[in-house]
Write an enzyme that holds these catalytic residues in place. Structure first.
Site, PDB file in Angstrom:
ATOM      1  N   SER A 233      -9.922   0.258   1.454  1.00  0.00           N
ATOM      2  CA  SER A 233     -10.031   1.013   2.707  1.00  0.00           C
ATOM      3  C   SER A 233     -11.285   1.884   2.805  1.00  0.00           C
ATOM      4  CB  SER A 233      -8.790   1.894   2.881  1.00  0.00           C
ATOM      5  OG  SER A 233      -8.756   2.855   1.853  1.00  0.00           O
TER       6      SER A 233
ATOM      7  N   SER B  61      -8.035  -0.825  12.384  1.00  0.00           N
ATOM      8  CA  SER B  61      -8.909   0.349  12.296  1.00  0.00           C
ATOM      9  C   SER B  61      -9.868   0.426  13.474  1.00  0.00           C
ATOM     10  CB  SER B  61      -9.704   0.230  10.995  1.00  0.00           C
ATOM     11  OG  SER B  61     -10.811   1.094  11.019  1.00  0.00           O
TER      12      SER B  61
ATOM     13  N   GLY C 275       0.824  -1.211   0.000  1.00  0.00           N
ATOM     14  CA  GLY C 275       0.000   0.000   0.000  1.00  0.00           C
ATOM     15  C   GLY C 275       0.853   1.254   0.000  1.00  0.00           C
TER      16      GLY C 275
ATOM     17  N   GLU D 127     -12.758   0.895  13.120  1.00  0.00           N
ATOM     18  CA  GLU D 127     -13.980   0.227  12.641  1.00  0.00           C
ATOM     19  C   GLU D 127     -14.196  -1.125  13.319  1.00  0.00           C
ATOM     20  OE1 GLU D 127     -16.476   0.653   9.924  1.00  0.00           O
ATOM     21  OE2 GLU D 127     -16.070   2.757  10.335  1.00  0.00           O
TER      22      GLU D 127
ATOM     23  N   TYR E 258     -16.241  -3.817   5.992  1.00  0.00           N
ATOM     24  CA  TYR E 258     -14.834  -3.427   6.171  1.00  0.00           C
ATOM     25  C   TYR E 258     -14.398  -3.693   7.617  1.00  0.00           C
ATOM     26  CZ  TYR E 258     -10.830  -0.314   6.801  1.00  0.00           C
ATOM     27  OH  TYR E 258      -9.597   0.201   7.114  1.00  0.00           O
TER      28      TYR E 258
HETATM   29  O1  G4F Z   1     -14.432   9.742   5.509  1.00  0.00           O
HETATM   30  P1  G4F Z   1     -15.157   8.487   5.666  1.00  0.00           P
HETATM   31  O2  G4F Z   1     -15.493   7.759   4.417  1.00  0.00           O
HETATM   32  O3  G4F Z   1     -14.311   7.615   6.670  1.00  0.00           O
HETATM   33  P2  G4F Z   1     -14.638   6.298   7.527  1.00  0.00           P
HETATM   34  O4  G4F Z   1     -15.815   5.572   7.015  1.00  0.00           O
HETATM   35  O5  G4F Z   1     -14.688   6.692   8.964  1.00  0.00           O
HETATM   36  O6  G4F Z   1     -13.356   5.382   7.260  1.00  0.00           O
HETATM   37  C1  G4F Z   1     -12.032   5.855   7.329  1.00  0.00           C
HETATM   38  O7  G4F Z   1     -11.539   5.787   8.654  1.00  0.00           O
HETATM   39  C2  G4F Z   1     -11.469   4.462   9.219  1.00  0.00           C
HETATM   40  C3  G4F Z   1     -10.936   4.548  10.631  1.00  0.00           C
HETATM   41  O8  G4F Z   1      -9.620   4.953  10.634  1.00  0.00           O
HETATM   42  C4  G4F Z   1     -10.579   3.582   8.344  1.00  0.00           C
HETATM   43  F1  G4F Z   1     -10.505   2.342   8.848  1.00  0.00           F
HETATM   44  C5  G4F Z   1     -11.119   3.557   6.932  1.00  0.00           C
HETATM   45  O9  G4F Z   1     -10.225   2.800   6.098  1.00  0.00           O
HETATM   46  C6  G4F Z   1     -11.196   4.976   6.412  1.00  0.00           C
HETATM   47  O10 G4F Z   1      -9.885   5.497   6.331  1.00  0.00           O
HETATM   48  O11 G4F Z   1     -16.539   8.742   6.427  1.00  0.00           O
HETATM   49  C7  G4F Z   1     -16.612   9.368   7.683  1.00  0.00           C
HETATM   50  C8  G4F Z   1     -18.068   9.673   8.033  1.00  0.00           C
HETATM   51  C9  G4F Z   1     -19.013   8.499   7.821  1.00  0.00           C
HETATM   52  O12 G4F Z   1     -19.898   8.389   8.921  1.00  0.00           O
HETATM   53  C10 G4F Z   1     -19.810   8.851   6.603  1.00  0.00           C
HETATM   54  O13 G4F Z   1     -21.128   8.303   6.610  1.00  0.00           O
HETATM   55  O14 G4F Z   1     -18.541  10.689   7.153  1.00  0.00           O
HETATM   56  C11 G4F Z   1     -19.830  10.364   6.719  1.00  0.00           C
HETATM   57  N1  G4F Z   1     -20.099  11.033   5.435  1.00  0.00           N
HETATM   58  C12 G4F Z   1     -21.037  12.003   5.222  1.00  0.00           C
HETATM   59  N2  G4F Z   1     -21.037  12.378   3.942  1.00  0.00           N
HETATM   60  C13 G4F Z   1     -19.483  10.773   4.263  1.00  0.00           C
HETATM   61  C14 G4F Z   1     -20.081  11.627   3.319  1.00  0.00           C
HETATM   62  N3  G4F Z   1     -18.477   9.942   3.946  1.00  0.00           N
HETATM   63  C15 G4F Z   1     -18.044   9.933   2.655  1.00  0.00           C
HETATM   64  N4  G4F Z   1     -17.016   9.110   2.332  1.00  0.00           N
HETATM   65  N5  G4F Z   1     -18.615  10.732   1.678  1.00  0.00           N
HETATM   66  C16 G4F Z   1     -19.633  11.607   1.960  1.00  0.00           C
HETATM   67  O15 G4F Z   1     -20.134  12.302   1.095  1.00  0.00           O
END
Ligand code: G4F
Length: 339
Positions: A89, A130, A8, A132, A154
């Site tokens: 991820s 993570s 990665g 998660e 995940y």
């Molecule tokens: O930025 P996210 O996609 O991150 P998420 O799901 O927390 O995952 C990241 O962090 C984890 C912990 O370190 C890692 F394991 C994983 O690999 C990754 O790096 O979403 C964060 C939050 C979620 O609750 C999502 O529902 O933001 C919310 N959200 C709201 N609007 C959105 C959006 N997420 C994304 N991706 N896109 C949106 O438009």
């Protein structure tokens, strides 16, 4: 010179870790997918450096499910340390492609552990786990011993991989560790993650290139830190006399809305004028209140997350502004689709 192998290597963490290890005097080998069209732009400045590329930084083609090739690379490079950062991820995407998420994130890790188990000279192994894995926890903040209750494909794949790392440590004597990372962001974050989506939108709107951004849940909460600090902790973990797991987090949680507010405020905009909610970005299930307890990392690694949300948001927006104006060639945006 100490030698490290990174899976990665082209990702956010992989590129910061490469920078970090090269500064520490390491020879760095990175695995890249053979059929990958993924941009390697995060490493571009290193490719241009003749003292570095193919002198102290080497790339090797290998898919995570290609055990024969990975074994051959390990035998050839004989790394002292191996950092396993690769995998699918994106949590939201894992609902659409649960099988391949488990294939790469869960089984990919097990395959690496199996290869290492048979090696005469075993590298110290770090798996990037993570927050998660905690899913909807019943304990706040979460520490290394908090029970795993994952609620996303995940998270379930990561829980499997985390537990396998523990098993190979305890049963087969491998020096294998889990860095249980809470969200960590930076200007090199993929554009499909919420923080980068917001920082890019704030920058583009302030330059008059865009007017709206579509987001999912604004009240989702995360413990957001700054990625370059987290790769430092990953390295510290592998310098310990005994292998162990560590939670890496800031110990603060914020809503998506707080990040929006900080990012838009940094360019004198009101996010309320520019955000549309879009149900396509709402997940079938999301984690509960995740907040990490990094006291063990502070005590044993002398590590703590320093950068907090307002500063993080402003670093990211500033970098995106420079990118869009063409004045920041070092932080070239990866070509990832907005999800
Ligand atoms: O930025 P996210 O996609 O991150 P998420 O799901 O927390 O995952 C990241 O962090 C984890 C912990 O370190 C890692 F394991 C994983 O690999 C990754 O790096 O979403 C964060 C939050 C979620 O609750 C999502 O529902 O933001 C919310 N959200 C709201 N609007 C959105 C959006 N997420 C994304 N991706 N896109 C949106 O438009």
């Amino acid at each position: 010179m100490p030698t490290a192998l990174i899976t990665g290597i082209t990702g956010q963490d992989g590129s910061y870790l490469t920078d970090f290890l090269l500064r520490q005097g390491y020879v760095v080998h990175g695995l890249v997918r053979r059929n990958s069209s993924i941009s390697r732009s995060r490493l571009e400045p290193l490719f241009q450096d003749k003292q570095i590329y193919e002198q102290r930084l080497f790339l090797h083609y290998a898919d995570l499910d290609d055990a024969t090739t990975i074994r051959r690379i390990l035998l050839k490079t004989m790394p002292d340390e191996m950092y396993h950062l690769a995998g699918q991820s994106h949590v939201g995407l894992s609902f659409e492609i649960p099988e391949s998420t488990c294939q790469f994130t869960a089984m990919g890790t097990l395959k690496l552990l199996e290869i290492i188990r048979d090696l005469e000279k075993k590298p110290r192994f770090l798996h990037i786990s993570s927050s998660e894995i905690f899913g909807r926890p019943e304990q706040w903040p979460q520490a290394e011993e908090t029970p795993m209750q994952p609620v996303t494909p995940y998270g379930i794949a990561k829980a499997f991989a985390t537990q396998m790392v523990r098993l190979y440590r305890d049963s087969f004597g491998c020096y294998a560790c889990n860095a249980i990372c809470y969200n960590h962001e930076s200007p090199r974050r993929g554009e499909s993650f919420v923080t980068r989506k917001i920082s890019r939108a704030a920058a583009a709107i302030s330059l008059g290139q865009q007017d709206k951004v579509a987001l999912g849940s604004l009240d989702a909460k995360r413990d957001w830190g700054y990625a370059p600090e987290y790769v430092d902790a990953m390295w510290r973990m592998l310098q310990q006399p005994e292998p162990d797991d560590f939670v890496l987090a800031t110990g603060e949680t914020h809503q998506v809305q707080d990040f929006l507010e900080a990012a838009f405020q940094s360019v004198d905009l009101d996010w309320r004028d520019h955000v549309e909610q879009d149900s396509r970005y709402i997940r079938p299930s999301d984690v509960g209140h995740l907040i990490g307890d990094s006291n063990k990392a502070l005590t044993k690694l002398n590590w703590r997350a320093e950068t907090r949300l307002p500063e993080l948001a402003s670093i990211m927006v500033r970098s995106d502004l420079e990118l869009m104006r063409g004045t920041n060639p070092a932080e070239i945006a990866p070509e990832e689709k907005n999800r």
